[in-house]
Scaffold this motif. Structure first.
Motif, mmCIF file in Angstrom:
data_model
loop_
_atom_site.group_PDB
_atom_site.id
_atom_site.type_symbol
_atom_site.label_atom_id
_atom_site.label_comp_id
_atom_site.label_asym_id
_atom_site.label_seq_id
_atom_site.Cartn_x
_atom_site.Cartn_y
_atom_site.Cartn_z
ATOM 1 N N CYS A 1 42.321 65.722 82.517
ATOM 2 C CA CYS A 1 42.090 64.292 82.719
ATOM 3 C C CYS A 1 42.877 63.715 83.885
ATOM 4 O O CYS A 1 42.418 62.764 84.532
ATOM 5 N N CYS B 1 38.084 58.831 75.954
ATOM 6 C CA CYS B 1 38.003 60.144 76.607
ATOM 7 C C CYS B 1 37.910 61.215 75.522
ATOM 8 O O CYS B 1 38.775 61.301 74.650
ATOM 9 N N THR B 2 36.872 62.019 75.575
ATOM 10 C CA THR B 2 36.673 63.056 74.563
ATOM 11 C C THR B 2 37.686 64.190 74.685
ATOM 12 O O THR B 2 37.844 64.984 73.758
ATOM 13 N N ALA B 3 38.361 64.271 75.838
ATOM 14 C CA ALA B 3 39.342 65.341 76.044
ATOM 15 C C ALA B 3 40.730 64.943 75.562
ATOM 16 O O ALA B 3 41.346 65.631 74.748
ATOM 17 N N HIS C 1 38.615 61.742 83.481
ATOM 18 C CA HIS C 1 38.358 61.623 82.056
ATOM 19 C C HIS C 1 36.863 61.784 81.765
ATOM 20 O O HIS C 1 36.013 61.428 82.588
ATOM 21 N N THR C 2 36.564 62.327 80.615
ATOM 22 C CA THR C 2 35.183 62.409 80.130
ATOM 23 C C THR C 2 34.995 61.294 79.114
ATOM 24 O O THR C 2 35.465 61.391 77.977
#
Length: 270
Positions: A49, A110-112, A87-88
């Protein structure tokens, strides 16, 4: 004079050709030396990220160049090797608050790294608490009261939430007003006394006395007290049989209402 100048130019040309033969102006291009690459594979790193990554590549230890493939056909620059950090993000839509549940403003996650952000451009970080919208109060609506009568039950005023339908003020049943029961008619000298069982929550009673069983000709007495349970009729004819009955009354919504008549008692006065 012209001939002399032409002669000098001819001598100059001969001198030039002698000093600089044609072969001096003709030369082959220098041969390019063929280089055999000494390649080694360099494993890249994945970005996260906040940290950029590096793509995998082949590196030549002789010429210090980088390539995408082991045949060294496509050269790479350092800039081309960089995989940007980032970021995702997924959007959490706004949830409206209700009178029973908190709501929330829209935000991104953010999924991460599971960090939360106010906007799709992850510059302003936030938290779920900061985006929470507290539940609001109930939206009150009312149910009207219904007056009890001598014929039907009533009900008190109530309140409920028009949004979630929760009961705020429950309605209570008001029992309909009863009919008094004539217990006895006591005889006396030219008089009689009617005795009845009182009725709760009424304003009073009406007593009728008549020589006729159908009460066509009657004497009517009003008792203006709910707790009073008897009434004496005087001035009656001696040795005559009289019929007695009683009913309750109450002022309801501005009008006087009456119960049904009680049972009838007969008594012969003295």
């Amino acid at each position: 004079m012209k001939k002399f100048i032409a002669f000098l130019l001819s001598l100059l040309l001969i001198f030039t050709l002698c000093a600089f033969p044609v072969s001096a102006f003709e030369g082959d291009e220098p041969e390019t030396e063929q280089h055999e690459h000494s390649l080694s594979f360099v494993e890249g790193t994945q970005p996260d990220c906040e940290t950029q990554g590096i793509a995998s590549y082949y590196y030549c230890s002789e010429c210090k160049k980088m390539f995408t493939d082991e045949s060294a056909e496509i050269e790479l620059t350092e800039e081309e090797l960089i995989i940007p950090a980032g970021h995702t993000l997924v959007l959490h839509n706004a949830v409206p608050e209700t009178c029973t549940k908190d709501g929330s403003r829209a935000y991104y996650e953010c999924t991460a790294c599971q960090k939360l952000f106010k906007y799709s451009n992850p510059e302003k970080e936030t938290t779920a608490v900061d985006e929470l919208i507290p539940m609001h109060d109930h939206k009150l609506a009312f149910k009207a009261a219904v007056f009890a009568t001598f014929n039907r039950d009533g009900i008190t005023e109530g309140a409920y939430c028009s949004e979630c339908k929760a009961v705020i003020v429950p309605q209570k049943i008001i029992k309909k007003y009863g009919v008094p029961k004539l217990k006895k008619a006591k005889k006396g000298k030219k008089r009689l006394t009617a005795v009845w069982k009182t009725v709760a929550s009424v304003d009073g009673y009406v007593v009728q006395v008549s020589l006729k069983k159908n009460f066509k000709k009657k004497m009517t007495y009003t008792v203006k007290n709910q707790s009073t349970s008897e009434k004496t009729a005087t001035g009656l004819k001696s040795k005559k049989k009289y019929y007695v009955r009683v009913r309750a009354y109450k002022k309801i919504n501005g009008k006087k209402k009456y119960s049904k008549w009680s049972n009838v008692k007969a008594v012969k006065v003295k």
